[in-house]
Design an enzyme around this catalytic site. Structure first.
Site, PDB file in Angstrom:
ATOM      1  N   LYS A  71       0.813  -1.235   0.000  1.00 20.88           N
ATOM      2  CA  LYS A  71       0.000   0.000   0.000  1.00 20.88           C
ATOM      3  C   LYS A  71       0.841   1.278   0.000  1.00 20.88           C
ATOM      4  O   LYS A  71       0.428   2.285  -0.557  1.00 20.88           O
ATOM      5  CB  LYS A  71      -0.909   0.034   1.231  1.00 20.88           C
ATOM      6  N   ASP A 107      -9.611   2.507   2.759  1.00 17.65           N
ATOM      7  CA  ASP A 107      -9.540   1.986   4.136  1.00 17.65           C
ATOM      8  C   ASP A 107     -10.125   2.981   5.144  1.00 17.65           C
ATOM      9  O   ASP A 107     -10.800   2.583   6.096  1.00 17.65           O
ATOM     10  CB  ASP A 107      -8.089   1.687   4.524  1.00 17.65           C
TER      11      ASP A 107
END
Ligand code: ATR
Length: 287
Positions: A71, A107
């Site tokens: 990420k 997220d």
């Protein structure tokens, strides 16, 4: 399931990736909406991430999710980073747009929706203690500041990382009240009475036999909500301790669900069938 010359491909890159529940969740959504799309999992070595991402543009994938350890690396690889992904310091969703890769972060959204679903609360005005200042802890602490949390206490075993993240929070949301702490009982105990939400973003609790990141909650703490980003096991040692002390508890399945639903919407432009995705996710994770 149909796969033919016009099947659109999305998926997830991770390392390791074998235990991902995302294919079950996303493919259930495509099936429900009768879409000729498939979601696959790829074990991609971090050294190969750049090449693999070049490949998805060349192969005309619709997009990809990224999970640990990709990420943060992806921030420097994609052609364009959305503002929120830049602020949270991580890209977990990429849209392929012609030959360009556009990076997003779902997220933070998943976390916000998860708290709303499990506890019926918003971050605005909350006093939050976040345990862990790694990739996940940093993103959740910054999301809390962006959403107007009244106070953010960030505890980490390596205290310097928590101080660093607090510095970033101050750059992004200058008026935020944020404090870094070492992950030590004496430091944390002082603040447990004055927070209303505790979030575990450390990896403690993933492995059988892990101790909880906090050893003690105040007695009869029914004002406290404790959210663990871990969802397997269903109840981590932290959540068990919190429940027995009277707190309301929830695990990270809701966050996983809602980040996935948002990724689905970014790729397809269609509303995610969240109930179907939740059922598929539950079955994949807990059997
Ligand atoms: P992620 O992307 O999932 O956040 P990470 O960046 O590796 O993964 O972060 C892991 C987090 O768990 C960190 O906050 C880490 O603390 P350190 O920064 O001090 O390493 C925390 N963590 C891992 N093992 C731990 C342990 N045994 N005790 C306390 N914290 C731990």
């Amino acid at each position: 399931m149909q796969i033919d010359g016009s099947t659109r491909i999305v998926g997830v890159f991770g390392h390791p990736i074998a235990h991902t529940a995302s294919p079950a969740m996303q493919n259930a959504a495509f099936d429900r909406l009768g879409m000729n799309w498939r979601y696959l999992a790829f074990d991609v070595d971090p050294d190969r991430l750049r090449g693999a991402l070049g490949g998805i543009a060349d192969l005309n994938f619709a997009g990809i999710n990224l999970t640990v350890p990709h990420k943060i690396l992806a921030l420097d690889i994609v052609d364009e980073v959305d503002k929120q992904a830049r602020q949270l310091g991580a890209v977990n969703t990429i849209i392929v747009d012609g030959h360009e890769l556009r990076g997003f972060n779902t997220d933070g959204y998943g976390f916000v929706r998860g708290l709303r679903e499990d506890f019926g609360v918003e971050l605005r005005g909350r006093r939050v203690l976040i345990l862990g200042a790694g990739g996940a802890g940093r993103a959740l602490a910054i999301q809390s500041a962006l959403d107007g949390a009244a106070a953010i206490f960030l505890a980490n075993r390596t205290a310097s990382k928590a101080f660093h993240v607090v510095g970033e929070i101050r750059k992004i949301v200058p008026h935020a009240f944020a404090v870094a702490l070492p992950m030590q009982p004496a430091h944390i105990a002082k603040h447990l009475d004055e927070v209303d939400l505790v979030v575990n973003a450390t990896s403690l609790g993933l492995k059988p036999g892990d101790p909880p990141p906090l050893k003690k909650f105040p007695r009869r703490c029914n004002w406290l909500r404790v959210y663990d980003t871990i969802y397997r096991p269903t109840e981590t040692p932290l959540l068990s301790l919190a429940r027995k002390a009277g707190a309301k508890t929830a695990n990270g399945l809701s966050m996983l669900l809602h980040q996935g639903a948002r990724s689905f919407e970014l790729w397809t432009g269609r509303r995610a069938p969240v109930a179907v995705m939740r059922r598929a996710l539950h079955k994949a994770v807990y059997g």
